[in-house]
Scaffold this motif. Sequence first.
Motif, short mmCIF file in Angstrom:
data_model
loop_
_atom_site.label_atom_id
_atom_site.label_comp_id
_atom_site.label_asym_id
_atom_site.label_seq_id
_atom_site.Cartn_x
_atom_site.Cartn_y
_atom_site.Cartn_z
N THR A 1 1.89 4.80 1.18
CA THR A 1 1.17 3.56 0.83
C THR A 1 2.16 2.40 0.89
O THR A 1 3.25 2.48 0.31
CB THR A 1 0.57 3.69 -0.60
N ALA A 2 1.78 1.32 1.56
CA ALA A 2 2.65 0.15 1.67
C ALA A 2 2.51 -0.72 0.43
O ALA A 2 1.45 -0.74 -0.21
CB ALA A 2 2.29 -0.65 2.91
N VAL A 3 3.59 -1.43 0.09
CA VAL A 3 3.55 -2.43 -0.98
C VAL A 3 3.96 -3.74 -0.32
O VAL A 3 5.10 -3.86 0.13
CB VAL A 3 4.49 -2.07 -2.14
N ILE A 4 3.01 -4.68 -0.23
CA ILE A 4 3.30 -5.93 0.48
C ILE A 4 3.02 -7.14 -0.41
O ILE A 4 2.28 -7.03 -1.40
CB ILE A 4 2.51 -6.03 1.81
N GLY B 1 6.79 -9.38 -7.00
CA GLY B 1 6.88 -8.27 -7.95
C GLY B 1 6.82 -6.88 -7.33
O GLY B 1 6.58 -5.89 -8.03
N LYS B 2 7.08 -6.78 -6.02
CA LYS B 2 7.01 -5.48 -5.35
C LYS B 2 8.06 -4.51 -5.89
O LYS B 2 7.75 -3.36 -6.23
CB LYS B 2 7.20 -5.66 -3.83
N SER B 3 9.30 -4.99 -6.00
CA SER B 3 10.35 -4.11 -6.53
C SER B 3 10.09 -3.78 -8.00
O SER B 3 10.40 -2.68 -8.46
CB SER B 3 11.72 -4.78 -6.43
N THR B 4 9.50 -4.73 -8.73
CA THR B 4 9.18 -4.50 -10.14
C THR B 4 8.26 -3.28 -10.27
O THR B 4 8.45 -2.42 -11.14
CB THR B 4 8.51 -5.76 -10.75
N LEU B 5 7.27 -3.19 -9.37
CA LEU B 5 6.33 -2.06 -9.40
C LEU B 5 7.08 -0.74 -9.19
O LEU B 5 6.89 0.22 -9.93
CB LEU B 5 5.27 -2.26 -8.30
N LEU B 6 7.97 -0.72 -8.19
CA LEU B 6 8.73 0.51 -7.91
C LEU B 6 9.70 0.85 -9.04
O LEU B 6 9.83 2.01 -9.44
CB LEU B 6 9.50 0.36 -6.59
N ARG C 1 1.74 0.88 10.69
CA ARG C 1 2.13 2.03 11.49
C ARG C 1 2.05 3.36 10.73
O ARG C 1 1.55 4.35 11.24
CB ARG C 1 3.56 1.82 12.01
N ILE C 2 2.55 3.37 9.49
CA ILE C 2 2.59 4.69 8.81
C ILE C 2 1.85 4.73 7.47
O ILE C 2 1.79 5.78 6.86
CB ILE C 2 4.05 5.17 8.60
N CYS C 3 1.30 3.59 7.02
CA CYS C 3 0.64 3.60 5.71
C CYS C 3 -0.85 3.33 5.86
O CYS C 3 -1.25 2.19 6.17
CB CYS C 3 1.25 2.53 4.80
N PRO C 4 -1.70 4.33 5.64
CA PRO C 4 -3.14 4.09 5.76
C PRO C 4 -3.64 3.06 4.75
O PRO C 4 -4.60 2.35 5.02
CB PRO C 4 -3.77 5.46 5.46
N GLN C 5 -2.99 2.97 3.60
CA GLN C 5 -3.43 2.04 2.57
C GLN C 5 -2.26 1.14 2.15
O GLN C 5 -1.09 1.51 2.30
CB GLN C 5 -3.90 2.82 1.33
N ALA C 6 -2.61 -0.03 1.59
CA ALA C 6 -1.57 -0.96 1.14
C ALA C 6 -1.96 -1.59 -0.19
O ALA C 6 -3.13 -1.91 -0.43
CB ALA C 6 -1.36 -2.04 2.19
N ILE C 7 -0.94 -1.76 -1.04
CA ILE C 7 -1.09 -2.48 -2.30
C ILE C 7 -0.57 -3.90 -2.06
O ILE C 7 0.55 -4.06 -1.57
CB ILE C 7 -0.23 -1.82 -3.41
N VAL C 8 -1.37 -4.91 -2.37
CA VAL C 8 -0.90 -6.30 -2.27
C VAL C 8 -0.45 -6.73 -3.66
O VAL C 8 -1.18 -6.53 -4.64
CB VAL C 8 -2.00 -7.25 -1.77
N VAL C 9 0.76 -7.28 -3.75
CA VAL C 9 1.26 -7.78 -5.03
C VAL C 9 1.21 -9.30 -4.96
O VAL C 9 1.84 -9.91 -4.09
CB VAL C 9 2.69 -7.27 -5.31
N GLY D 1 0.95 -12.16 -10.09
CA GLY D 1 1.18 -11.35 -11.29
C GLY D 1 0.38 -10.06 -11.36
O GLY D 1 0.35 -9.38 -12.39
N HIS D 2 -0.28 -9.69 -10.25
CA HIS D 2 -1.06 -8.46 -10.21
C HIS D 2 -0.70 -7.61 -9.00
O HIS D 2 -0.44 -8.14 -7.92
CB HIS D 2 -2.56 -8.77 -10.12
N ALA D 3 -0.72 -6.28 -9.21
CA ALA D 3 -0.66 -5.34 -8.09
C ALA D 3 -2.10 -4.93 -7.84
O ALA D 3 -2.74 -4.32 -8.71
CB ALA D 3 0.21 -4.15 -8.44
N VAL D 4 -2.64 -5.29 -6.68
CA VAL D 4 -4.05 -5.03 -6.36
C VAL D 4 -4.20 -3.58 -5.88
O VAL D 4 -3.37 -3.11 -5.09
CB VAL D 4 -4.52 -6.02 -5.25
#
Length: 235
Positions: free
Chosen positions: A28-31, A37-42, A195-203, A206-209
């Motif tokens: 899953t991609a984090v974009i 806040g992408k690194s914050t999520l990880l 290319r490799i992530c069927p799904q993506a989280i948009v940050v 202040g929210h991770a969608v």
Amino acid sequence: MIAFNSAKLANGGFTLNADLSVLGGTCTAVIGASGAGKSTLLMALAGFVPVARGSIHVAEKRIDDLPPADRPVSILFQDHNLFGHLTVRDNVALGLRPNLSLSTKDRERVDEALAQVDLHDLADRRPAALSGGQQQRVALARTLLRDRPVLLLDEPFAALGPGLRLEMLALVARLTEERALTTLMVTHNPEDAARICPQAIVVTNGHAVPPQPTQTLLADPPEDLARYLGRTTPQ
Ligand SMILES: Nc1ncnc2c1ncn2[C@@H]1O[C@H](COP(=O)(O)OP(=O)(O)OP(=O)(O)O)[C@@H](O)[C@H]1O
């Protein structure tokens, strides 16, 4: 499977809200924009950013109260921190035994990890005698030896040229599938995500969608994602 349950992640003065789940056995991609806040999520998953409210579960087990070393998570950063005085084999073995005191079984596992990233022929070299992509593969082999079900990649291939980047992406996709990993990959490159992530989280804001199909998201992005992707037409 990873679940953030009404989680409020507190990174210094910055707060990120996450109420979502991520499918297991896939990438899953984090974009999102820089500083979103992408690194914050990880880092919250890995245990380096505290969860102020809510919880995080991996495979139904609560993990946000565990110390980082006990979490089912391994991380690969862009800066791979290889030790220049150690061979490729020893750099990988550090993932298993920090004191490099290896049993026969350990040695077999190190060789297996090297083979998985196609580095068995270079095992006796030192990192300085490897290309950037080969060095990143050493770091990936070390990460894999930790044998954790969740793999976190924080812009791991940003410094590589296009050919090597594609090679590494293919390797991550293959290992995710072979090992049934749950891989989260932060990237600023929408093509890598698609290319490799069927799904993506948009940050954003202040929210991770919650994850959405990457192709759909990139084909018809919401306004702030479109702006980040440079797709807005000037007024
Ligand atoms: N230790 C900290 N104390 C206070 N604020 C922090 C700390 N670490 C990060 N931040 C802030 O938290 C926000 C999110 O940072 P984060 O690194 O998660 O963003 P990101 O989306 O990964 O950014 P980038 O794409 O630039 O790497 C930023 O505004 C950053 O300045």
